[in-house]
Scaffold this motif. Structure first.
Motif, mmCIF file in Angstrom:
data_model
loop_
_atom_site.group_PDB
_atom_site.id
_atom_site.type_symbol
_atom_site.label_atom_id
_atom_site.label_comp_id
_atom_site.label_asym_id
_atom_site.label_seq_id
_atom_site.Cartn_x
_atom_site.Cartn_y
_atom_site.Cartn_z
ATOM 1 N N ARG A 77 0.928 -1.160 0.190
ATOM 2 C CA ARG A 77 0.073 0.126 -0.095
ATOM 3 C C ARG A 77 0.891 1.374 0.021
ATOM 4 O O ARG A 77 1.667 1.573 1.022
ATOM 5 C CB ARG A 77 -1.104 -0.042 1.242
ATOM 6 C CG ARG A 77 -2.052 0.925 1.213
ATOM 7 C CD ARG A 77 -2.802 0.862 2.545
ATOM 8 N NE ARG A 77 -4.006 1.807 2.295
ATOM 9 C CZ ARG A 77 -5.001 1.898 3.188
ATOM 10 N NH1 ARG A 77 -4.869 1.543 4.246
ATOM 11 N NH2 ARG A 77 -6.055 2.836 3.041
ATOM 12 N N VAL A 78 0.718 2.126 -0.881
ATOM 13 C CA VAL A 78 1.352 3.136 -1.166
ATOM 14 C C VAL A 78 0.772 4.250 0.098
ATOM 15 O O VAL A 78 -0.145 4.292 0.470
ATOM 16 C CB VAL A 78 1.086 3.962 -2.194
ATOM 17 C CG1 VAL A 78 1.667 5.217 -2.558
ATOM 18 C CG2 VAL A 78 1.473 3.212 -3.481
ATOM 19 N N ARG A 79 1.984 5.063 0.667
ATOM 20 C CA ARG A 79 1.660 5.806 1.772
ATOM 21 C C ARG A 79 0.887 6.793 1.495
ATOM 22 O O ARG A 79 0.901 7.429 0.273
ATOM 23 C CB ARG A 79 3.023 6.467 2.119
ATOM 24 C CG ARG A 79 3.740 5.170 2.844
ATOM 25 C CD ARG A 79 5.039 5.780 3.809
ATOM 26 N NE ARG A 79 5.461 4.553 4.667
ATOM 27 C CZ ARG A 79 5.422 4.239 5.565
ATOM 28 N NH1 ARG A 79 4.437 4.781 6.269
ATOM 29 N NH2 ARG A 79 6.126 3.118 6.215
ATOM 30 N N PRO A 80 0.124 7.586 2.458
ATOM 31 C CA PRO A 80 -0.898 8.653 2.066
ATOM 32 C C PRO A 80 -0.136 9.869 1.484
ATOM 33 O O PRO A 80 -0.776 10.543 0.511
ATOM 34 C CB PRO A 80 -1.640 8.879 3.340
ATOM 35 C CG PRO A 80 -0.810 8.165 4.470
ATOM 36 C CD PRO A 80 0.001 7.195 3.752
ATOM 37 N N VAL A 91 8.537 14.847 7.950
ATOM 38 C CA VAL A 91 9.558 13.816 8.206
ATOM 39 C C VAL A 91 10.025 13.474 6.659
ATOM 40 O O VAL A 91 9.217 13.659 5.847
ATOM 41 C CB VAL A 91 9.173 12.567 8.813
ATOM 42 C CG1 VAL A 91 8.785 12.869 10.349
ATOM 43 C CG2 VAL A 91 7.987 11.885 8.124
ATOM 44 N N PRO A 92 11.279 12.848 6.549
ATOM 45 C CA PRO A 92 11.636 12.521 5.077
ATOM 46 C C PRO A 92 10.733 11.254 4.720
ATOM 47 O O PRO A 92 10.350 10.606 5.462
ATOM 48 C CB PRO A 92 13.157 12.023 5.522
ATOM 49 C CG PRO A 92 13.383 12.269 6.826
ATOM 50 C CD PRO A 92 12.333 12.888 7.766
ATOM 51 N N PRO A 93 10.588 11.244 3.326
ATOM 52 C CA PRO A 93 9.813 10.416 2.981
ATOM 53 C C PRO A 93 10.248 8.911 3.251
ATOM 54 O O PRO A 93 11.575 8.607 3.375
ATOM 55 C CB PRO A 93 9.942 10.516 1.238
ATOM 56 C CG PRO A 93 10.198 11.841 1.135
ATOM 57 C CD PRO A 93 11.180 12.342 2.618
ATOM 58 N N LEU A 94 9.464 7.913 3.368
ATOM 59 C CA LEU A 94 9.914 6.686 3.971
ATOM 60 C C LEU A 94 9.979 5.570 2.770
ATOM 61 O O LEU A 94 9.425 5.937 1.809
ATOM 62 C CB LEU A 94 8.919 6.171 4.792
ATOM 63 C CG LEU A 94 8.543 7.013 6.235
ATOM 64 C CD1 LEU A 94 7.351 6.874 6.945
ATOM 65 C CD2 LEU A 94 9.722 7.276 6.860
ATOM 66 N N GLY A 95 10.805 4.709 3.014
ATOM 67 C CA GLY A 95 11.177 3.681 1.935
ATOM 68 C C GLY A 95 10.562 2.576 2.007
ATOM 69 O O GLY A 95 10.594 1.626 1.079
ATOM 70 N N VAL A 141 2.108 9.809 7.455
ATOM 71 C CA VAL A 141 2.630 8.829 7.093
ATOM 72 C C VAL A 141 1.660 7.535 6.669
ATOM 73 O O VAL A 141 2.253 6.448 6.147
ATOM 74 C CB VAL A 141 4.038 8.505 7.723
ATOM 75 C CG1 VAL A 141 4.867 9.793 7.463
ATOM 76 C CG2 VAL A 141 3.719 8.282 9.091
ATOM 77 N N HIS A 142 0.672 7.425 7.487
ATOM 78 C CA HIS A 142 -0.182 6.169 7.363
ATOM 79 C C HIS A 142 -1.694 6.532 7.332
ATOM 80 O O HIS A 142 -1.975 7.584 7.793
ATOM 81 C CB HIS A 142 0.003 5.529 8.832
ATOM 82 C CG HIS A 142 1.162 4.503 8.997
ATOM 83 N ND1 HIS A 142 1.310 3.430 8.215
ATOM 84 C CD2 HIS A 142 2.313 4.714 9.553
ATOM 85 C CE1 HIS A 142 2.279 2.894 8.422
ATOM 86 N NE2 HIS A 142 3.046 3.587 9.397
#
Length: 174
Positions: A77-80, A91-95, A141-142
């Motif tokens: 699932r792609v982050r929102p 926050v920095p984009p998550l991987g 981020v969620h």
């Protein structure tokens, strides 16, 4: 998905400089499960809390494998913030992927275990876990359903871990 986005958008109306500063710092405590792992290690040091430490450590390992290593890549699932092209990221984009929330997963598992063995400390852990879950929504981020899934699965892993530790203890006694 529309309800998820509506909740995220409503939370964004709470944004203020104090929370914009606090939430990334607080959320960072859950990165890689570090606070939960540290708590489990601390509990393992003392005979009075060792069972809780064993159950918490096992729950965290189960969370890692079932959540981060199994479900996240399968659900993908792609982050929102990516899906909605959100520009206010703190926050920095998550991987990795969004579902389930690993921060919520591990914090709820740890809180459930601690509450099972030590009620007073467990209440504080539940409050900390709830704040961690909220921080992930605040930071965009969620999705809320990622948080709910993380909480449900964290509870399940905690219950499973408690059962395993209890059965292991029963076998040791026999």
């Amino acid at each position: 998905l529309s309800l998820d986005n509506a909740i995220l958008d409503a939370i964004q109306r709470l944004r203020c400089p104090l929370l914009d500063w606090f939430m990334p710092l607080y959320s960072r405590l859950g990165d890689h499960g570090m606070v939960c792992i540290a708590l489990a290690a601390l509990l393992l040091l003392f005979p009075k809390t060792r069972r809780a430490g064993e159950a918490m450590a096992l729950a965290l390992v189960l969370c890692l494998f079932s959540g981060n290593l199994f479900l996240k890549p399968i659900v993908a699932r792609v982050r929102p913030y990516e899906a909605n092209q959100f520009v206010g990221l703190l926050v920095p984009p998550l991987g990795d992927f969004s579902f389930p929330s690993g921060h919520t997963f591990s914090c709820v598992a740890a809180a459930f275990v601690l509450f099972h063995y030590h009620k007073k400390a467990g209440i504080a852990a539940w409050l900390a876990a709830a704040l961690m879950a909220f921080s992930r929504l605040y930071l965009y981020v969620h999705y809320p359903t990622d948080i709910i899934a993380g909480a449900v699965m964290g509870t399940a892993m905690a219950l499973l871990s408690i059962c395993i530790i209890q059965r292991t203890e029963e076998k040791r006694r026999k």
